[in-house]
Design a protein around this motif. Structure first.
Motif, mmCIF file in Angstrom:
data_model
loop_
_atom_site.group_PDB
_atom_site.id
_atom_site.type_symbol
_atom_site.label_atom_id
_atom_site.label_comp_id
_atom_site.label_asym_id
_atom_site.label_seq_id
_atom_site.Cartn_x
_atom_site.Cartn_y
_atom_site.Cartn_z
ATOM 1 N N ILE A 25 0.852 -1.193 0.000
ATOM 2 C CA ILE A 25 0.000 0.000 0.000
ATOM 3 C C ILE A 25 0.886 1.241 0.000
ATOM 4 N N THR A 26 0.260 2.380 -0.219
ATOM 5 C CA THR A 26 0.987 3.646 -0.187
ATOM 6 C C THR A 26 0.428 4.521 0.932
ATOM 7 N N PHE A 27 1.313 5.017 1.790
ATOM 8 C CA PHE A 27 0.957 6.012 2.809
ATOM 9 C C PHE A 27 1.397 7.373 2.308
ATOM 10 N N GLY A 28 0.561 8.368 2.510
ATOM 11 C CA GLY A 28 0.980 9.743 2.291
ATOM 12 C C GLY A 28 1.200 10.180 0.864
ATOM 13 N N PRO A 29 0.347 9.742 -0.074
ATOM 14 C CA PRO A 29 0.506 10.271 -1.430
ATOM 15 C C PRO A 29 -0.022 11.705 -1.514
ATOM 16 N N LEU A 30 0.312 12.337 -2.626
ATOM 17 C CA LEU A 30 -0.195 13.689 -2.875
ATOM 18 C C LEU A 30 -1.724 13.634 -2.957
ATOM 19 N N ASP A 31 -2.373 14.561 -2.261
ATOM 20 C CA ASP A 31 -3.836 14.559 -2.196
ATOM 21 C C ASP A 31 -4.329 15.928 -2.664
ATOM 22 N N LEU A 32 -4.712 15.997 -3.908
ATOM 23 C CA LEU A 32 -4.991 17.298 -4.527
ATOM 24 C C LEU A 32 -6.428 17.775 -4.269
ATOM 25 N N PRO A 33 -6.826 18.899 -4.844
ATOM 26 C CA PRO A 33 -8.178 19.420 -4.560
ATOM 27 C C PRO A 33 -9.300 18.422 -4.846
ATOM 28 N N ASP A 34 -9.020 17.382 -5.648
ATOM 29 C CA ASP A 34 -10.104 16.440 -5.960
ATOM 30 C C ASP A 34 -10.418 15.475 -4.822
ATOM 31 N N TYR A 35 -9.492 15.249 -3.866
ATOM 32 C CA TYR A 35 -9.781 14.305 -2.782
ATOM 33 C C TYR A 35 -9.425 14.753 -1.360
ATOM 34 N N TYR A 36 -8.589 15.769 -1.208
ATOM 35 C CA TYR A 36 -8.142 16.199 0.133
ATOM 36 C C TYR A 36 -9.324 16.477 1.059
ATOM 37 N N PHE A 37 -10.296 17.212 0.552
ATOM 38 C CA PHE A 37 -11.468 17.621 1.339
ATOM 39 C C PHE A 37 -12.210 16.377 1.862
ATOM 40 N N GLU A 38 -12.326 15.353 1.035
ATOM 41 C CA GLU A 38 -13.012 14.118 1.453
ATOM 42 C C GLU A 38 -12.271 13.463 2.621
ATOM 43 N N HIS A 39 -10.934 13.488 2.583
ATOM 44 C CA HIS A 39 -10.179 12.892 3.688
ATOM 45 C C HIS A 39 -10.358 13.689 4.970
ATOM 46 N N LYS A 40 -10.504 14.997 4.845
ATOM 47 C CA LYS A 40 -10.747 15.838 6.030
ATOM 48 C C LYS A 40 -12.133 15.534 6.609
ATOM 49 N N ARG A 41 -13.095 15.306 5.723
ATOM 50 C CA ARG A 41 -14.445 14.985 6.186
ATOM 51 C C ARG A 41 -14.439 13.660 6.969
ATOM 52 N N GLN A 42 -13.607 12.739 6.535
ATOM 53 C CA GLN A 42 -13.491 11.460 7.252
ATOM 54 C C GLN A 42 -12.956 11.674 8.665
ATOM 55 N N GLN A 43 -12.029 12.637 8.814
ATOM 56 C CA GLN A 43 -11.476 12.915 10.143
ATOM 57 C C GLN A 43 -12.568 13.461 11.076
ATOM 58 N N VAL A 44 -13.507 14.209 10.512
ATOM 59 C CA VAL A 44 -14.614 14.735 11.319
ATOM 60 C C VAL A 44 -15.428 13.565 11.877
ATOM 61 N N LEU A 45 -15.710 12.600 11.023
ATOM 62 C CA LEU A 45 -16.499 11.439 11.448
ATOM 63 C C LEU A 45 -15.756 10.657 12.540
ATOM 64 N N ALA A 46 -14.443 10.487 12.352
ATOM 65 C CA ALA A 46 -13.656 9.735 13.341
ATOM 66 C C ALA A 46 -13.749 10.413 14.710
ATOM 67 N N MET A 47 -13.705 11.746 14.719
ATOM 68 C CA MET A 47 -13.815 12.489 15.979
ATOM 69 C C MET A 47 -15.203 12.283 16.593
ATOM 70 N N GLU A 48 -16.217 12.305 15.749
ATOM 71 C CA GLU A 48 -17.581 12.101 16.266
ATOM 72 C C GLU A 48 -17.697 10.717 16.903
ATOM 73 N N LYS A 49 -17.144 9.729 16.222
ATOM 74 C CA LYS A 49 -17.217 8.355 16.745
ATOM 75 C C LYS A 49 -16.372 8.191 18.005
ATOM 76 N N ALA A 50 -15.321 8.970 18.107
ATOM 77 C CA ALA A 50 -14.407 8.838 19.252
ATOM 78 C C ALA A 50 -15.139 9.062 20.575
ATOM 79 N N LYS A 51 -16.140 9.927 20.562
ATOM 80 C CA LYS A 51 -16.863 10.248 21.795
ATOM 81 C C LYS A 51 -17.449 8.975 22.422
ATOM 82 N N GLY A 52 -18.144 8.198 21.626
ATOM 83 C CA GLY A 52 -18.727 6.953 22.118
ATOM 84 C C GLY A 52 -17.656 5.957 22.543
ATOM 85 N N VAL A 53 -16.578 5.910 21.768
ATOM 86 C CA VAL A 53 -15.499 4.962 22.077
ATOM 87 C C VAL A 53 -14.821 5.338 23.397
#
Ligand code: SF4
Ligand code: SF4
Lengths: 103, 393
Positions: free
Chosen positions: B207-235
Motif C-alpha cells: 500500500i501507499t501512505f501519504g501520497p499527494l492529495d490534490l483538490p479532488d480528494y483532500y477535502f473528502e479525507h478531512k471529512r473522514q477525520q470529522v467522522l472519526a472524531m464524532e465516533k471517538a466520543k462513544g469509544v
C-alpha cells in the motif's frame, strides 16, 4: 472524466490500497502538445522509450508501436531525443488536432 | 490488584508506558517532560521492556519516526512539552491525517517567549485543530489512567486517531502524589495486541501512505477525520466503562462536581480543577450553590453533553490557561460560548484567563470568581466579559 468518489467510499488517511494503480489516473488530459509519430520514418532505436518519463511509449517485440495517449503528458522529450536525422516525432498543438477532428 | 504508590506525574506517565510496552518510542528531552522519558529509557536499558527506543535529534524527528513506525504497524508512544511540541507542529498534523494511533503525553508548559518553563495550556491549545484527541488530566492518577485508555481509544477501528494526554507541567509532572498503579498483566490484557488493518510491512498487500492529495480528494479525507472524531466520543465512554471494571475509577467526557442544584459554575481543565473543587467544597459548606465542570475530553468537544450538564445554572465562568491574542477570549471560552448560543440556554458566560507561564492560582482567587458571578446574577450586569485573573496592574 470518471465520477469522483465521495468521502464514505474512499480509504481513510489518503491510503492507496492497490499497488500500481497510477495507471488508472489518466494524465493525457494535461497535454498541450501531442507527439505525432511517423511510423515510416522510425528506425526503432527506442530512445523515446528510454527517455519518456511517463512510460507512454508502447513497445512490442522490441519495436516502437505507438504512443499511449491516455497517459502521455506531452512533455516533448521523445521529440527531442529522436535522432535528428530521423525526426519521427513531431509535437503538434492538441487544440489544433482536436478542432481538425471536430473533437 | 493495584498497588498504592507515591509518584510524580512524570513517573506516573513513565510507569504507564512501561506497563503498556509499546513497540516503538521515539523521543527528545525537554523540560518538564525529560524525567518521563528518563524513566522509560531506563526501563529499556535495564531490559524491563523490549521497546525499540529511538533517540532522535529533535521533536520534529521524534514525531516523524513515530509516524514511520506507526505506519509500519507498530504501537508507538512519545512525549513532549511546549516548544518541543511546537517544533513537531508540521508532523503532528500528518500523524492525524494519516490516521495513525500514536499516543503522546504532552506535559503542559508555556510557549516561549519570553522563555518560560512553567505550566500553561498554550501548547496543547496550539495543537487544538491538528486532529488529535485530547484527554486532560487533573492529577497523576488521571495522567496514568488516560494513557492506558488512550492506547485503546486511538487504536479503535472506528477512531484511528492519535491521542494526546496532558499533564500540567511541574504542578503534576514534578509533584509526588498518592496514586494507584495496576498490575502489569492487567494493563497488558486491557490494551491487548495491536492489529492494524493496513501496514507498510505487510508485503503481501503493498500500500501507499501519504501520497499527494490534490483538490479532488483532500477535502473528502478531512471529512473522514470529522467522522472519526464524532465516533471517538462513544469509544471514549466505552473504553472508560471497561477501564472502570479494571480500576474501579470512573471516566467520562467531563466530570460534574457538585453540579446538583448549582446556580454558579466554573468550567476548567487540568490540575486547576482540583483547586476549584476545594473552593466549591468550602462554599457549599456555607450553603452557596456552586459547582464545577472538569473537562476531560477537549477533542472531540462534548457539545451536546455540556449543554445538558449546564441546564439550570444562572451564570458561568470559563477558566482558560491560555489566550488567543486579538480573539474574543481564551480558546475554551469561545468554544463553550459558541456551544451555548442557540442551545436554548441563556445565561451570562464570563472568561477568566489565568495562570499563564505557571502563575499560581489560589483558592481565594477562585472564591473571588464565584463571588463575581454572584454579582452578575444579582445585577444582571457584566462589568468585564474577559478578565485576567492574578495579573498585576
Ligand atoms: S511527449 Fe513526453 S510523455 Fe508523451 S510520449 Fe513523448 S516523452 Fe512520453
Ligand atoms: S526515438 Fe524516434 S526513431 Fe527511435 S524509436 Fe522513438 S520514434 Fe522511432
Amino acid at each position: 472524466m470518471s465520477r469522483l468518489k465521495g468521502w464514505k467510499e474512499i480509504p481513510i488517511g489518503g491510503l492507496i490500497l492497490e499497488a500500481g494503480n497510477a495507471e488508472e489516473y489518466q494524465t493525457g488530459t494535461w497535454r498541450t502538445y501531442r507527439p505525432v509519430w511517423d511510423e515510416g520514418k522510425c528506425i526503432h532505436c527506442l530512445f523515446c522509450w528510454i527517455y519518456c518519463p511517463d512510460s507512454a511509449i508502447i513497445v512490442e517485440g522490441g519495436k516502437m508501436k505507438g504512443i499511449d495517449l491516455k497517459h502521455c503528458k506531452g512533455c516533448g522529450i521523445c521529440d527531442q531525443e529522436c535522432p535528428p536525422k530521423v525526426k519521427a516525432i513531431e509535437m503538434v498543438l492538441e487544440s489544433k488536432l482536436q478542432s481538425e477532428k471536430g473533437e | 490488584m493495584g498497588k498504592i504508590v507515591a509518584l510524580t506525574g512524570n513517573d506516573a506517565a513513565g510507569t504507564a508506558m512501561i506497563q503498556i510496552r509499546p513497540d516503538v518510542v521515539a523521543a527528545f528531552p525537554i523540560t518538564p517532560q525529560t524525567e518521563l522519558m528518563h524513566k522509560f529509557a531506563e526501563a529499556v536499558a535495564d531490559g524491563d521492556v523490549d521497546t525499540e527506543f529511538v533517540s532522535v535529534e529533535s521533536e520534529h524527528s521524534a514525531m516523524s519516526a513515530a509516524i514511520g513506525a506507526s505506519a509500519a504497524g507498530a504501537r508507538v508512544m512519545t512525549a513532549t512539552a511546549a516548544n518541543g511540541f511546537a517544533l513537531m507542529w508540521e508532523v503532528v498534523y500528518i500523524a492525524a491525517s494519516y490516521r495513525l494511533p500514536i499516543v503522546m503525553t504532552l506535559v503542559n508548559r508555556a510557549l516561549s517567549g519570553p522563555i518560560n518553563i512553567h505550566c500553561d495550556h498554550s501548547d496543547s491549545m496550539g495543537g487544538r485543530d491538528a486532529g488529535w484527541i485530547q484527554l486532560h488530566s487533573e492529577n497523576s492518577q488521571e495522567v496514568y489512567d488516560n494513557l492506558i485508555q488512550g492506547v485503546k481509544i486511538a487504536e479503535n477501528r472506528d477512531v484511528l486517531l492519535p491521542v494526546m494526554v496532558t499533564s500540567d507541567g511541574f504542578i503534576l509532572s514534578h509533584t509526588l502524589e498518592r496514586m494507584e498503579i495496576l498490575d502489569n498483566q492487567g494493563v497488558q490484557d486491557f490494551v491487548g495486541e495491536n492489529h492494524p488493518q493496513h501496514t507498510l510491512l505487510d508485503v503481501d498487500h503493498p500500500i501507499t501512505f501519504g501520497p499527494l492529495d490534490l483538490p479532488d480528494y483532500y477535502f473528502e479525507h478531512k471529512r473522514q477525520q470529522v467522522l472519526a472524531m464524532e465516533k471517538a466520543k462513544g469509544v471514549i465512554l466505552e473504553v472508560g466503562r471497561e477501564f472502570k471494571k479494571l480500576s474501579g475509577r470512573d471516566y467520562w467526557l467531563f466530570e460534574e462536581y457538585q453540579m446538583e442544584g448549582a446556580e454558579r459554575a466554573i468550567v476548567a481543565l487540568g490540575s486547576t480543577a482540583g483547586t476549584v473543587k476545594e473552593t466549591v467544597d468550602a462554599l457549599r459548606e456555607k450553603g452557596e450553590k456552586v459547582g464545577l465542570i472538569k473537562l476531560r475530553v477537549f477533542r472531540p468537544f462534548p457539545k451536546e453533553e455540556l449543554v445538558e450538564a449546564l441546564k439550570g445554572i444562572k451564570a458561568l465562568v470559563v477558566l482558560d490557561r491560555s489566550n488567543s491574542f486579538g480573539g474574543f477570549g481564551g480558546p475554551l471560552f469561545t468554544e463553550i460560548r459558541s456551544t451555548l448560543y442557540g442551545s436554548g440556554l441563556s445565561f451570562e458566560v464570563l472568561n477568566y484567563i489565568y495562570g499563564l507561564g505557571g502563575r499560581n492560582i489560589s483558592l481565594k482567587e477562585i472564591e473571588g470568581v464565584y463571588s463575581d458571578l454572584k454579582e452578575v446574577i444579582e445585577t444582571s450586569k457584566v462589568k468585564e466579559r474577559i478578565n485576567y485573573l492574578g495579573v498585576r496592574e
